[in-house]
Design a protein around this motif. Structure first.
Motif, PDB file in Angstrom:
ATOM      1  N   ILE A  50       0.476  10.626 -32.975  1.00 26.92           N
ATOM      2  CA  ILE A  50      -0.297   9.378 -33.010  1.00 26.92           C
ATOM      3  C   ILE A  50       0.633   8.181 -32.817  1.00 26.92           C
ATOM      4  O   ILE A  50       0.360   7.300 -32.007  1.00 26.92           O
ATOM      5  CB  ILE A  50      -1.055   9.245 -34.356  1.00 26.92           C
ATOM      6  N   LEU A  51       1.735   8.177 -33.553  1.00 27.79           N
ATOM      7  CA  LEU A  51       2.651   7.036 -33.438  1.00 27.79           C
ATOM      8  C   LEU A  51       3.189   6.925 -32.015  1.00 27.79           C
ATOM      9  O   LEU A  51       3.215   5.842 -31.427  1.00 27.79           O
ATOM     10  CB  LEU A  51       3.813   7.167 -34.435  1.00 27.79           C
ATOM     11  N   LEU A  52       3.585   8.053 -31.463  1.00 21.43           N
ATOM     12  CA  LEU A  52       4.080   8.046 -30.086  1.00 21.43           C
ATOM     13  C   LEU A  52       3.016   7.461 -29.150  1.00 21.43           C
ATOM     14  O   LEU A  52       3.311   6.608 -28.308  1.00 21.43           O
ATOM     15  CB  LEU A  52       4.445   9.476 -29.658  1.00 21.43           C
ATOM     16  N   GLY A  53       1.775   7.887 -29.331  1.00 22.84           N
ATOM     17  CA  GLY A  53       0.670   7.384 -28.495  1.00 22.84           C
ATOM     18  C   GLY A  53       0.508   5.875 -28.627  1.00 22.84           C
ATOM     19  O   GLY A  53       0.351   5.170 -27.637  1.00 22.84           O
ATOM     20  N   CYS A  54       0.565   5.371 -29.852  1.00 24.69           N
ATOM     21  CA  CYS A  54       0.399   3.928 -30.104  1.00 24.69           C
ATOM     22  C   CYS A  54       1.512   3.137 -29.437  1.00 24.69           C
ATOM     23  O   CYS A  54       1.277   2.141 -28.749  1.00 24.69           O
ATOM     24  CB  CYS A  54       0.452   3.640 -31.612  1.00 24.69           C
ATOM     25  N   VAL A  55       2.745   3.568 -29.684  1.00 29.34           N
ATOM     26  CA  VAL A  55       3.901   2.802 -29.239  1.00 29.34           C
ATOM     27  C   VAL A  55       3.997   2.858 -27.713  1.00 29.34           C
ATOM     28  O   VAL A  55       4.281   1.870 -27.043  1.00 29.34           O
ATOM     29  CB  VAL A  55       5.164   3.357 -29.930  1.00 29.34           C
ATOM     30  N   ARG A  56       3.690   4.034 -27.154  1.00 32.32           N
ATOM     31  CA  ARG A  56       3.741   4.168 -25.703  1.00 32.32           C
ATOM     32  C   ARG A  56       2.686   3.276 -25.048  1.00 32.32           C
ATOM     33  O   ARG A  56       2.924   2.686 -23.998  1.00 32.32           O
ATOM     34  CB  ARG A  56       3.503   5.626 -25.308  1.00 32.32           C
ATOM     35  N   GLN A  57       1.541   3.166 -25.706  1.00 39.41           N
ATOM     36  CA  GLN A  57       0.490   2.317 -25.163  1.00 39.41           C
ATOM     37  C   GLN A  57       0.939   0.848 -25.121  1.00 39.41           C
ATOM     38  O   GLN A  57       0.720   0.154 -24.135  1.00 39.41           O
ATOM     39  CB  GLN A  57      -0.756   2.436 -26.043  1.00 39.41           C
TER      40      GLN A  57
ATOM     41  N   ILE B 273       1.188  -9.301 -25.958  1.00 35.12           N
ATOM     42  CA  ILE B 273       1.016  -7.899 -26.353  1.00 35.12           C
ATOM     43  C   ILE B 273       1.500  -7.642 -27.789  1.00 35.12           C
ATOM     44  O   ILE B 273       0.886  -6.861 -28.511  1.00 35.12           O
ATOM     45  CB  ILE B 273       1.674  -6.958 -25.318  1.00 35.12           C
ATOM     46  N   VAL B 274       2.549  -8.322 -28.215  1.00 39.07           N
ATOM     47  CA  VAL B 274       3.010  -8.090 -29.601  1.00 39.07           C
ATOM     48  C   VAL B 274       2.080  -8.695 -30.651  1.00 39.07           C
ATOM     49  O   VAL B 274       2.272  -8.461 -31.845  1.00 39.07           O
ATOM     50  CB  VAL B 274       4.479  -8.548 -29.855  1.00 39.07           C
ATOM     51  N   THR B 275       1.071  -9.469 -30.224  1.00 39.94           N
ATOM     52  CA  THR B 275       0.055  -9.924 -31.202  1.00 39.94           C
ATOM     53  C   THR B 275      -1.119  -8.944 -31.261  1.00 39.94           C
ATOM     54  O   THR B 275      -2.038  -9.144 -32.042  1.00 39.94           O
ATOM     55  CB  THR B 275      -0.521 -11.322 -30.848  1.00 39.94           C
ATOM     56  N   MET B 276      -1.097  -7.918 -30.394  1.00 39.61           N
ATOM     57  CA  MET B 276      -2.188  -6.933 -30.369  1.00 39.61           C
ATOM     58  C   MET B 276      -1.756  -5.661 -31.114  1.00 39.61           C
ATOM     59  O   MET B 276      -0.560  -5.413 -31.282  1.00 39.61           O
ATOM     60  CB  MET B 276      -2.558  -6.626 -28.924  1.00 39.61           C
ATOM     61  N   ASP B 277      -2.743  -4.855 -31.546  1.00 41.09           N
ATOM     62  CA  ASP B 277      -2.432  -3.720 -32.429  1.00 41.09           C
ATOM     63  C   ASP B 277      -1.312  -2.806 -31.916  1.00 41.09           C
ATOM     64  O   ASP B 277      -0.368  -2.518 -32.647  1.00 41.09           O
ATOM     65  CB  ASP B 277      -3.681  -2.889 -32.696  1.00 41.09           C
ATOM     66  N   PHE B 278      -1.408  -2.362 -30.665  1.00 42.13           N
ATOM     67  CA  PHE B 278      -0.403  -1.403 -30.182  1.00 42.13           C
ATOM     68  C   PHE B 278       0.975  -2.061 -30.029  1.00 42.13           C
ATOM     69  O   PHE B 278       1.993  -1.465 -30.359  1.00 42.13           O
ATOM     70  CB  PHE B 278      -0.836  -0.763 -28.864  1.00 42.13           C
TER      71      PHE B 278
ATOM     72  N   ILE C 241       6.663  -3.072 -32.519  1.00 39.37           N
ATOM     73  CA  ILE C 241       7.673  -3.908 -33.169  1.00 39.37           C
ATOM     74  C   ILE C 241       7.827  -3.533 -34.636  1.00 39.37           C
ATOM     75  O   ILE C 241       8.931  -3.443 -35.160  1.00 39.37           O
ATOM     76  CB  ILE C 241       7.272  -5.407 -33.073  1.00 39.37           C
ATOM     77  N   ARG C 242       6.695  -3.316 -35.322  1.00 39.71           N
ATOM     78  CA  ARG C 242       6.760  -3.136 -36.782  1.00 39.71           C
ATOM     79  C   ARG C 242       7.264  -1.770 -37.196  1.00 39.71           C
ATOM     80  O   ARG C 242       7.957  -1.642 -38.192  1.00 39.71           O
ATOM     81  CB  ARG C 242       5.385  -3.376 -37.426  1.00 39.71           C
TER      82      ARG C 242
ATOM     83  N   GLY D  11      14.196 -11.063 -28.597  1.00 35.30           N
ATOM     84  CA  GLY D  11      14.233 -11.174 -30.054  1.00 35.30           C
ATOM     85  C   GLY D  11      13.206 -12.176 -30.556  1.00 35.30           C
ATOM     86  O   GLY D  11      12.401 -11.868 -31.438  1.00 35.30           O
ATOM     87  N   ALA D  12      13.231 -13.376 -29.971  1.00 37.68           N
ATOM     88  CA  ALA D  12      12.307 -14.422 -30.425  1.00 37.68           C
ATOM     89  C   ALA D  12      10.861 -13.970 -30.218  1.00 37.68           C
ATOM     90  O   ALA D  12      10.002 -14.197 -31.074  1.00 37.68           O
ATOM     91  CB  ALA D  12      12.583 -15.720 -29.679  1.00 37.68           C
ATOM     92  N   LEU D  13      10.593 -13.317 -29.078  1.00 37.77           N
ATOM     93  CA  LEU D  13       9.210 -12.912 -28.788  1.00 37.77           C
ATOM     94  C   LEU D  13       8.804 -11.675 -29.596  1.00 37.77           C
ATOM     95  O   LEU D  13       7.663 -11.574 -30.047  1.00 37.77           O
ATOM     96  CB  LEU D  13       9.025 -12.659 -27.287  1.00 37.77           C
ATOM     97  N   SER D  14       9.719 -10.749 -29.804  1.00 37.85           N
ATOM     98  CA  SER D  14       9.384  -9.561 -30.602  1.00 37.85           C
ATOM     99  C   SER D  14       9.062  -9.950 -32.039  1.00 37.85           C
ATOM    100  O   SER D  14       8.189  -9.361 -32.676  1.00 37.85           O
ATOM    101  CB  SER D  14      10.549  -8.576 -30.619  1.00 37.85           C
ATOM    102  N   TRP D  15       9.807 -10.943 -32.548  1.00 36.66           N
ATOM    103  CA  TRP D  15       9.616 -11.380 -33.925  1.00 36.66           C
ATOM    104  C   TRP D  15       8.171 -11.782 -34.195  1.00 36.66           C
ATOM    105  O   TRP D  15       7.672 -11.654 -35.312  1.00 36.66           O
ATOM    106  CB  TRP D  15      10.577 -12.541 -34.216  1.00 36.66           C
ATOM    107  N   ILE D  16       7.499 -12.285 -33.147  1.00 38.62           N
ATOM    108  CA  ILE D  16       6.081 -12.657 -33.294  1.00 38.62           C
ATOM    109  C   ILE D  16       5.295 -11.480 -33.867  1.00 38.62           C
ATOM    110  O   ILE D  16       4.461 -11.652 -34.752  1.00 38.62           O
ATOM    111  CB  ILE D  16       5.478 -13.083 -31.928  1.00 38.62           C
ATOM    112  N   GLY D  17       5.599 -10.275 -33.382  1.00 39.01           N
ATOM    113  CA  GLY D  17       4.900  -9.075 -33.855  1.00 39.01           C
ATOM    114  C   GLY D  17       5.115  -8.809 -35.333  1.00 39.01           C
ATOM    115  O   GLY D  17       4.359  -8.069 -35.963  1.00 39.01           O
ATOM    116  N   ARG D  18       6.174  -9.405 -35.906  1.00 42.42           N
ATOM    117  CA  ARG D  18       6.448  -9.233 -37.350  1.00 42.42           C
ATOM    118  C   ARG D  18       5.694 -10.247 -38.184  1.00 42.42           C
ATOM    119  O   ARG D  18       5.220  -9.926 -39.260  1.00 42.42           O
ATOM    120  CB  ARG D  18       7.947  -9.383 -37.636  1.00 42.42           C
TER     121      ARG D  18
END
Lengths: 217, 217
Positions: free
Chosen positions: A75-82, A115-120, A125-126, A178-185
């Motif tokens: 499941i995790l692989l599927g989420c992250v790959r998506q 995309i980092v503000t969306m679930d997958f 990032i998280r 880094g700055a953009l990925s952090w948004i996902g956090r």
């Protein structure tokens, strides 16, 4: 009364889906499993989420889940790959649209931030790939490195065309990612900013810099 | 031959450490446990690291570890808290040194960037607090939010004094923290850059921005 030949041609309408429909329905349900799981991983973390939690959120039993996925790792692989696939598609679109490197870079930054503000994407990032078995981890790192290299390539091309300040493209690509990925956090879907506001403000800060520019004389 | 009174005053030199020394030695050894654990967590992830792995790296038995730490959760909490404490001390020093807000902000950025290249700081970024039990997680989030608020305060003060471009201080603080935290994800201690090079280049990019500034007329 129908002839025997027309009777043969009229098949009984089956209440079961035909094989292509079945495959499609299975895929829709598999997607729902991944989406529910991504939300739960983002809320409580990967290890604190059980298959029971995922089943409960979808109002099904745990054995039902096993028809769509093998285990939590899958499941995790599927989420992250998506999440990664969405990014790669966006980057490919911006490459095909062509134009100046700086414009392509800005499009890629918008895609990434959104995309980092969306679930997958948030899950990407998280959760982090340390949780995955070595083989899946290697595959994900390969996909991540494609994105990283596309950012570096666009930064280098932007320096070449004079639109981006001279720099070490690798380091600049890391600052952007880094700055953009952090948004996902930190991003809260129910919070004070829309995803568009976050993307525009973060990208503007990255482009223009934090310091006040001296007023033109 | 000594008199009985001088005999009484000369205590037998004990081969065991006295209590304050014992406490100090215990603390030194506890630190070694945390340091070895932080390295392992950073290399293979928190869940893939066992107490046996940590004991092996220190050439001691697992039961020996239990004299210094209760369990893996306590070790992680110790590592992450140490990373945070180092940051808070650096931030406090820069505040005491005084001066313009922009200079204090630059000092805090250097402190932050440097600490995430070190074992405990890297652990803070790579492992994440989702792995910890709720109470420890709350405590860590409180400490992280102190750092975040100090960045916001300095950005707002910099805008006030005219050294930082007008912005939403919260968003700018996230851009800074994101770009600098990311260092803890990609930095390789044996790689091509020193921690100082990484800090200086990332901070310069954040300050001046990615885009080429138009040449002054």
């Amino acid at each position: 009364m129908p002839s025997s030949s027309s009777h043969r041609s009229r098949a009984v309408a089956s209440p079961w889906a035909n094989p292509p429909e079945r495959e499609q329905q299975r895929e829709i349900k598999r997607q729902a499993v991944l989406a529910a799981a991504a939300q739960l991983f983002n809320e409580r973390g990967f290890h604190a989420t059980s298959l029971d939690d995922i089943a409960r959120r979808l109002h099904v039993s745990k054995p039902t889940l096993y028809y769509y996925v093998k285990n939590k790792d899958e499941i995790l692989l599927g989420c992250v790959r998506q999440g990664l696939d969405m990014m790669l598609v966006g980057i490919e679109d911006s490459r095909r649209a062509g134009g100046q490197a700086v414009d392509q870079l800005l499009t890629c930054m918008r895609v990434y931030a959104h995309i980092v503000t969306m679930d997958f994407g948030m899950c990407l990032i998280r959760v982090g790939d340390e949780q995955l078995p070595p083989e899946s981890r290697r595959e994900l790192r390969r996909l991540k490195s494609l994105i990283d290299h596309e950012f570096r390539r666009l930064v280098a091309a932007g320096v070449e065309e004079g639109s981006i300040a001279p720099c070490d493209p690798k380091m600049t690509a890391f600052v952007i990612a880094g700055a953009l990925s952090w948004i996902g956090r930190w991003y809260q879907p129910e919070g004070e900013y829309t995803p568009e506001q976050v993307a525009e403000q973060c990208i503007a800060t990255l482009c223009a810099g934090v310091l006040q520019r001296p007023a033109p004389k």
